[in-house]
Design an enzyme around this catalytic site. Sequence first.
Site, PDB file in Angstrom:
ATOM      1  N   CYS A 304      39.269  29.682  57.328  1.00 17.45           N
ATOM      2  CA  CYS A 304      39.036  31.308  57.012  1.00 17.45           C
ATOM      3  C   CYS A 304      39.461  31.568  55.388  1.00 17.45           C
ATOM      4  O   CYS A 304      40.731  31.039  55.268  1.00 17.45           O
ATOM      5  CB  CYS A 304      40.100  32.210  57.875  1.00 17.45           C
ATOM      6  SG  CYS A 304      38.981  32.359  59.509  1.00 17.45           S
ATOM      7  N   THR A 307      40.708  37.972  50.776  1.00 19.36           N
ATOM      8  CA  THR A 307      41.518  38.448  49.889  1.00 19.36           C
ATOM      9  C   THR A 307      41.690  39.984  50.297  1.00 19.36           C
ATOM     10  O   THR A 307      40.461  40.679  50.650  1.00 19.36           O
ATOM     11  CB  THR A 307      40.907  38.455  48.518  1.00 19.36           C
ATOM     12  OG1 THR A 307      40.606  37.171  48.019  1.00 19.36           O
ATOM     13  CG2 THR A 307      41.890  39.263  47.441  1.00 19.36           C
ATOM     14  N   GLN A 312      40.881  42.788  45.671  1.00 18.36           N
ATOM     15  CA  GLN A 312      39.733  42.214  45.430  1.00 18.36           C
ATOM     16  C   GLN A 312      39.308  42.274  43.747  1.00 18.36           C
ATOM     17  O   GLN A 312      39.969  43.284  43.207  1.00 18.36           O
ATOM     18  CB  GLN A 312      38.561  42.809  46.352  1.00 18.36           C
ATOM     19  CG  GLN A 312      39.063  41.952  47.652  1.00 18.36           C
ATOM     20  CD  GLN A 312      37.841  42.414  48.665  1.00 18.36           C
ATOM     21  OE1 GLN A 312      36.949  43.024  48.327  1.00 18.36           O
ATOM     22  NE2 GLN A 312      37.940  41.900  50.009  1.00 18.36           N
ATOM     23  N   LYS A 314      39.808  40.462  41.410  1.00 26.05           N
ATOM     24  CA  LYS A 314      40.917  40.195  40.602  1.00 26.05           C
ATOM     25  C   LYS A 314      41.044  38.414  40.175  1.00 26.05           C
ATOM     26  O   LYS A 314      42.077  38.093  39.717  1.00 26.05           O
ATOM     27  CB  LYS A 314      42.461  40.561  40.779  1.00 26.05           C
ATOM     28  CG  LYS A 314      42.403  42.210  40.807  1.00 26.05           C
ATOM     29  CD  LYS A 314      43.690  42.622  41.264  1.00 26.05           C
ATOM     30  CE  LYS A 314      44.005  44.148  41.095  1.00 26.05           C
ATOM     31  NZ  LYS A 314      45.020  44.698  41.744  1.00 26.05           N
ATOM     32  N   GLY A 315      40.227  38.140  40.828  1.00 23.46           N
ATOM     33  CA  GLY A 315      39.968  36.447  40.580  1.00 23.46           C
ATOM     34  C   GLY A 315      40.817  35.780  41.968  1.00 23.46           C
ATOM     35  O   GLY A 315      40.825  34.708  41.564  1.00 23.46           O
ATOM     36  N   LYS A 318      38.689  33.299  44.132  1.00 21.94           N
ATOM     37  CA  LYS A 318      38.349  32.059  43.506  1.00 21.94           C
ATOM     38  C   LYS A 318      39.617  30.924  43.488  1.00 21.94           C
ATOM     39  O   LYS A 318      39.364  30.000  43.611  1.00 21.94           O
ATOM     40  CB  LYS A 318      37.762  32.384  41.860  1.00 21.94           C
ATOM     41  CG  LYS A 318      36.488  33.403  42.116  1.00 21.94           C
ATOM     42  CD  LYS A 318      35.981  33.808  40.634  1.00 21.94           C
ATOM     43  CE  LYS A 318      35.060  34.824  40.787  1.00 21.94           C
ATOM     44  NZ  LYS A 318      34.927  35.385  39.632  1.00 21.94           N
ATOM     45  N   GLU A 338      34.587  25.577  56.390  1.00 23.68           N
ATOM     46  CA  GLU A 338      33.904  25.629  57.939  1.00 23.68           C
ATOM     47  C   GLU A 338      32.882  26.442  57.774  1.00 23.68           C
ATOM     48  O   GLU A 338      33.124  27.777  57.339  1.00 23.68           O
ATOM     49  CB  GLU A 338      35.100  26.094  58.659  1.00 23.68           C
ATOM     50  CG  GLU A 338      34.706  26.294  60.071  1.00 23.68           C
ATOM     51  CD  GLU A 338      35.995  26.619  60.895  1.00 23.68           C
ATOM     52  OE1 GLU A 338      35.656  27.472  61.973  1.00 23.68           O
ATOM     53  OE2 GLU A 338      37.224  25.975  60.853  1.00 23.68           O
ATOM     54  N   SER A 342      31.257  33.859  55.349  1.00 17.49           N
ATOM     55  CA  SER A 342      30.817  35.136  55.570  1.00 17.49           C
ATOM     56  C   SER A 342      29.933  35.616  54.383  1.00 17.49           C
ATOM     57  O   SER A 342      29.769  34.570  53.362  1.00 17.49           O
ATOM     58  CB  SER A 342      32.190  36.014  55.223  1.00 17.49           C
ATOM     59  OG  SER A 342      32.760  35.993  54.108  1.00 17.49           O
TER      60      SER A 342
END
Length: 438
Positions: A304, A307, A312, A314-315, A318, A338, A342
Amino acid sequence: MGSSANTETTNFTTASPSSNHNHPPTTVVASNPTHTPSELDSSKKRRTRMLPLEVGTRVSCLWRDGKYHPVKVIERRKNHSDGNNEYEYYVHYTEFNRRLDEWIRLDQLDLDSVECALDEKVEDKVTSLKMTRHQKRKIDETHVEGHEELDAASLREHEEFTKVKNIATIELGKYEIETWYFSPFPPEYNDCVKLFFCEFCLNFMKRKEQLQRHMRKCDLKHPPGDEIYRSSTLSMFEVDGKKNKVYAQNLCYLAKLFLDHKTLYYDVDLFLFYILCECDERGCHMVGYFSKEKHSEEAYNLACILTLPPYQRKGYGKFLIAFSYELSKKEGKVGTPERPLSDLGLVSYRGYWTRILLDILKKHKGNISIKELSDMTAIKAEDILSTLQSLELIQYRKGQHVICADPKVLDRHLKAAGRGGLDVDVSKMIWTPYKEQS
């Protein structure tokens, strides 16, 4: 197992999913024509007859943007607090993601736009008779939503069980956050609309006063577990679900409020959790996390990923993906997330794979194989292949795949993939692969 607006007059930031995803398209609101008294009386009688609205009714609803949007009534309940015992309705905005579903009052609905509820059994028969076009559309929709492993019956069962969002908002640290989805909290929390989380141990309470008392006793200032990365104000903690079971379960309850597609694992013993934090003088504040199985037969390096909404764009997402691959490199393995991913996860991963692979192709001189790219990046060969195929950068010639790396095309795709976010400074990682203690 993923926006905030700062104000000067409050310590809280309300994070709304509408500000970063599936923002409603502009809808024209038509002005109502002038009606005669008899027409108005007839309309009033018709409205009275149709109330309360049945589950399944389709109608237009006034949304937070000041415009009317089509909704479907998912559930209804009597609101005893207003003294009138009027019904309020839980609605799904049919144009947008389920994360925007909410309870609304009757006065937010345009009753002149009501469409009669279609009997669910009839709807099922109609759907089953139109498998070609409708099923293809359903498959497309479920792929976007991260349900591609579910058949139609399982998807309906999932949506039925999780159709009503049980917790509307949570308080976590300095943020008040609107939730997106249902999370199966214990039954004693069924009557709660808002929960208060300790941002360090993730215990949750029904009332603000309980949280304040708890904070005076809680001696944690960071997630339990080992700090395996520190760079400037960013820290990463590795939490063993077996050693810190309550924390891990609380994290899963919290995460499920923002993840629609994942099963909530109560058996957290089998997982490691990597908690990313922003650190200041008050402590280490969770911004997101990812989890991974301790032993994955499918070579999954991430189960899973989330953020939290206030952090969110704000990098950090990643960064979490990049970190999972750096762990795979240290393990000497290739990895893959996995499934299912989403909707936001799929976009993030495709962007990460694109940036990493095209950056190598731009700098590399001569031929390079999928296997070599996989060895260099720890990205599974199948993910490399699907990414390059989606970019139309690979062809099948004489029984083998050939990468076509025109520099101008690479630059165009890199620009479209966007910026890479925060870099993982591998020199700041202090980590050894997990080994089961005997």
